[in-house]
Scaffold this active site. Structure first.
Site, mmCIF file in Angstrom:
data_model
loop_
_atom_site.group_PDB
_atom_site.id
_atom_site.type_symbol
_atom_site.label_atom_id
_atom_site.label_comp_id
_atom_site.label_asym_id
_atom_site.label_seq_id
_atom_site.Cartn_x
_atom_site.Cartn_y
_atom_site.Cartn_z
ATOM 1 C CG ASP A 1 35.187 48.138 47.195
ATOM 2 O OD1 ASP A 1 35.303 49.201 47.825
ATOM 3 O OD2 ASP A 1 36.159 47.517 46.733
ATOM 4 C CB SER B 1 39.176 44.359 46.652
ATOM 5 O OG SER B 1 38.613 45.464 46.025
ATOM 6 C CG HIS B 2 35.707 43.603 44.125
ATOM 7 N ND1 HIS B 2 36.992 44.087 44.001
ATOM 8 C CD2 HIS B 2 35.571 42.643 43.210
ATOM 9 C CE1 HIS B 2 37.599 43.431 43.019
ATOM 10 N NE2 HIS B 2 36.760 42.555 42.523
ATOM 11 C CG ASP C 1 39.176 47.633 49.445
ATOM 12 O OD1 ASP C 1 38.190 47.628 48.683
ATOM 13 O OD2 ASP C 1 40.347 47.725 49.041
ATOM 14 C CD GLU D 1 41.478 50.519 37.417
ATOM 15 O OE1 GLU D 1 41.945 49.683 36.646
ATOM 16 O OE2 GLU D 1 41.462 50.381 38.643
ATOM 17 C CD GLU D 2 36.326 48.210 33.642
ATOM 18 O OE1 GLU D 2 35.187 47.816 33.897
ATOM 19 O OE2 GLU D 2 37.372 47.692 34.094
ATOM 20 N NE ARG E 1 42.329 41.316 45.901
ATOM 21 C CZ ARG E 1 41.726 42.163 45.105
ATOM 22 N NH1 ARG E 1 40.826 41.735 44.261
ATOM 23 N NH2 ARG E 1 42.018 43.440 45.144
ATOM 24 N NE ARG F 1 37.845 41.846 35.031
ATOM 25 C CZ ARG F 1 37.145 41.254 35.998
ATOM 26 N NH1 ARG F 1 35.899 40.885 35.782
ATOM 27 N NH2 ARG F 1 37.685 41.018 37.168
ATOM 28 C CG ASP G 1 39.361 50.092 46.493
ATOM 29 O OD1 ASP G 1 38.272 49.477 46.455
ATOM 30 O OD2 ASP G 1 40.459 49.548 46.218
ATOM 31 N NE ARG G 2 36.671 47.258 42.571
ATOM 32 C CZ ARG G 2 36.574 46.299 41.671
ATOM 33 N NH1 ARG G 2 35.391 45.946 41.223
ATOM 34 N NH2 ARG G 2 37.647 45.702 41.211
ATOM 35 C CE LYS H 1 39.603 50.221 42.797
ATOM 36 N NZ LYS H 1 40.768 49.492 42.273
HETATM 37 C C1 G16 Z 1 39.887 44.292 38.579
HETATM 38 C C2 G16 Z 1 39.481 45.506 37.784
HETATM 39 C C3 G16 Z 1 40.592 46.520 37.776
HETATM 40 C C4 G16 Z 1 40.987 46.873 39.204
HETATM 41 C C5 G16 Z 1 41.324 45.596 39.940
HETATM 42 C C6 G16 Z 1 41.629 45.811 41.393
HETATM 43 O O1 G16 Z 1 41.015 43.705 37.995
HETATM 44 O O2 G16 Z 1 39.149 45.146 36.465
HETATM 45 O O3 G16 Z 1 40.180 47.666 37.086
HETATM 46 O O4 G16 Z 1 42.075 47.739 39.205
HETATM 47 O O5 G16 Z 1 40.227 44.703 39.873
HETATM 48 O O6 G16 Z 1 40.531 46.419 42.013
HETATM 49 P P1 G16 Z 1 40.419 46.450 43.581
HETATM 50 O O7 G16 Z 1 41.618 47.207 44.042
HETATM 51 O O8 G16 Z 1 39.118 47.141 43.876
HETATM 52 O O9 G16 Z 1 40.440 45.037 43.985
HETATM 53 P P2 G16 Z 1 40.915 42.445 37.032
HETATM 54 O O10 G16 Z 1 42.330 42.103 36.747
HETATM 55 O O11 G16 Z 1 40.147 41.389 37.790
HETATM 56 O O12 G16 Z 1 40.154 42.904 35.839
#
Ligand code: G16
Length: 546
Positions: free
Chosen positions: A280, A116-117, A282, A366-367, A21, A499, A284-285, A379
């Site tokens: 989100d 992603s988000h 893409d 996941e949280e 990214r 975090r 997955d959330r 997800k």
């Molecule tokens: C964050 C979340 C993780 C998640 C990751 C990727 O990672 O805390 O639980 O697995 O994003 O999510 P996505 O596939 O939706 O981008 P981090 O390392 O920023 O905490």
């Protein structure tokens, strides 16, 4: 004609937990995308050992540069000898739908374009990741190899050809490679029909049940419209922000109470629908909200685990439940009651892959608003929404009632995550170094009325392949079951994000109805004191609380 283009290695291409990214302009810079794509093909191979071309899936979340990047990837796949690429119409595919297509067509993997988000646009973020033939994100061994390759790359291959018409469903040729443009929704929607009782959900909507789905101008819009409105009979207009836009309409497509505030206001307002959800960039959330009640992702996982058998796809029961370490322990209590295994993995969906492939876990969560099952290897936001709908259709109770009953039966794990964003990396690293150094002396210490039972730096040994992942987050476990966890984000694109995850268990029947931040206040204070957050970072309040 295939061109071999000379290039120079581009540093800083280390793929994170979910692929690479970067700022969109970085991806658009000369050779950047090409170098990364060539590195991927060099590592995974566009041809098999027998010399025959491989088949890949390609799609993305529609963010700015998605369309141009797709054309480059297709031309490079052809130049590298791939036989066939299955691509979503308009170069669109939600991440779970891409995972499904990879598996359904028994392909050799797929390339997913998404950050992603993270927000999208010329000044925001872009991303690309490779998923394996099982449909899941590439493991560290592969992403590390891609990274190493990118650091030594001297040339890439690309065919010279006009753009493939990705607006037209059907088969086309690109320099001898087959390009199959497919409806991005159809196969995914069929899978959802297999898993869930669409008849029961249709009856629920027909009975006047009202829902709001906020697709946040991102990729789930077309999926949600087709499934919720067309197939399940939700009222037209149920899905809002349903057209994927290159800049997500200026929205931050991250489904949490902060960024999906319009949905929150509606769900807590006077004419709130029965059920609300958001997804989100893409797809997955997911975030799930009842009328006047927010469901935290950790609680959502626990409720889904306790009720999954109500959906046809899970009627035989679950094999096990897996959660990432910082996710609350609420799901463990359900697993214990069901007599099934509970797994605790590092953060990142890829750690669930082996558990799912090996048949050890059926549900994962996941949280960070991620929930899913063994139906794909990512997800899946809409899947979670549909499982909730299936449960609501069978139980015929409100979300609030289901949640209250769950807490009464299992107790309540109060839970929150505090994010401190864009911290200077050196300061964040210094804070972690100090915290890690202090760990051995923490057990037995009393702080803010809590006693520390144990403290460690989480390490995970994969039960399937035995691989070990170290330094996955600092855990402070208190003797009353409360927890504070500290991690640095692996997905941010600016400085470091700290975090802090806090949790406290209330066994009930008293104290199940507190404000989570109030219930967690002593744990939060203890965490700040132990890590000396202010001294190291200058921060006293988080930027985002979920
Ligand atoms: C964050 C979340 C993780 C998640 C990751 C990727 O990672 O805390 O639980 O697995 O994003 O999510 P996505 O596939 O939706 O981008 P981090 O390392 O920023 O905490």
């Amino acid at each position: 004609m295939t061109l071999t283009v000379a290039t120079t290695p581009i540093p800083g291409q280390k793929p994170g937990t979910s692929g690479l990214r970067k700022k969109t302009r970085v991806f658009m810079a000369p050779h950047f995308l090409e170098n990364f794509v060539q590195s991927i093909f060099d590592v995974v191979g566009a041809r098999g050992e027998d010399g025959r071309g491989k088949t890949f899936v390609l799609g993305g979340d529609g963010r700015y540069f998605n369309d141009r990047a797709a054309q480059v990837i297709l031309r490079m796949a052809a130049a590298n000898g791939a036989a066939r690429v299955i691509v979503g119409q308009g170069a669109l595919l939600s991440t779970p739908a891409a995972s499904h297509l990879i598996r359904l067509n028994r392909t050799d993997g797929g390339l997913i374009m998404s950050a992603s988000h993270n927000p999208g646009g010329p000044d925001e973020d872009f991303g690309l990741k490779f998923n394996m033939p099982n449909g899941g994100p590439a493991p560290e061994s592969v992403t590390e190899a891609i990274h190493r390759r990118s650091a030594e790359l001297r040339e890439y291959r690309i065919v010279e050809a006009p753009d493939v018409d990705l607006s037209r469903i059907g088969r086309q040729d690109l320099g001898g490679m087959v390009v199959d443009v497919v409806d991005p929704v159809a196969d995914y929607a069929a899978l959802m029909e297999d898993l869930f009782d669409f008849g029961a959900i249709r009856a629920l909507f027909a009975g006047g049940f009202r829902m709001r789905m906020d697709s946040m101008c991102a990729v789930t819009g077309p999926y949600a419209r087709e499934i919720l409105e067309n197939r399940l009979g939700a009222a037209p207009g149920t899905v809002v922000n349903a057209t994927p836009l290159p800049d997500f309409g200026g929205m931050h497509p991250d489904p949490n109470p902060t960024w999906a505030h319009a949905l929150m206001e509606e769900m807590f307002g006077p004419d709130a629908p029965d059920f609300g959800a958001a997804s989100d960039g893409d797809g997955d959330r997911n975030m799930v909200v009842g009328r006047g009640v927010y469901v935290s992702p950790s609680d959502s996982l626990a409720v889904l685990a306790a009720n999954a058998h109500l959906a046809p796809g899970y009627a035989a029961g679950l094999r096990g439940v897996a959660r990432s370490m910082p996710t609350s322990m609420a799901a463990d209590r359900v697993a214990q009651r069901l007599g099934i295994a509970a797994y605790e993995t590092p953060t990142g969906w890829k750690f669930f892959g082996n558990l799912l492939d090996d048949g050890r876990a059926t549900l994962c969560g996941e949280e960070s608003f991620g929930t899913g099952s063994d139906h794909v290897r990512e997800k899946d936001g809409l899947w979670a929404v549909l499982l909730w709908l299936n449960i609501l259709a069978v139980r015929r109770e409100s979300v609030a009632a289901i949640l209250a009953a769950h807490f009464a039966e299992f107790g309540r794990n109060y839970y929150s995550r505090h994010d401190f964003e864009a911290i200077e990396s050196a300061r964040a690293d210094a804070m972690f170094a100090a915290l890690r150094a202090a760990l051995p002396g923490l057990a037995g210490r009393r702080i803010e009325g809590l006693e520390i039972g144990a403290a460690d730096d989480f390490a995970y040994e994969d039960p399937v392949d035995g691989s070990v992942s170290q330094h996955q987050g600092v855990r402070i476990l208190f003797t009353d079951g409360a927890r504070a966890v500290f991690r640095l984000s692996g997905t941010g694109t600016e400085g470091a994000t700290l975090r802090l995850y806090v949790e406290r268990f209330a066994p009930g029947p008293e104290g199940l109805d507190l404000d989570p931040q109030a219930a967690l206040a002593p744990v939060i204070r203890a965490a700040h004191e132990l890590a000396r957050i202010e001294a190291f970072t200058g921060r006293t309040v988080p930027d985002v609380v979920t």
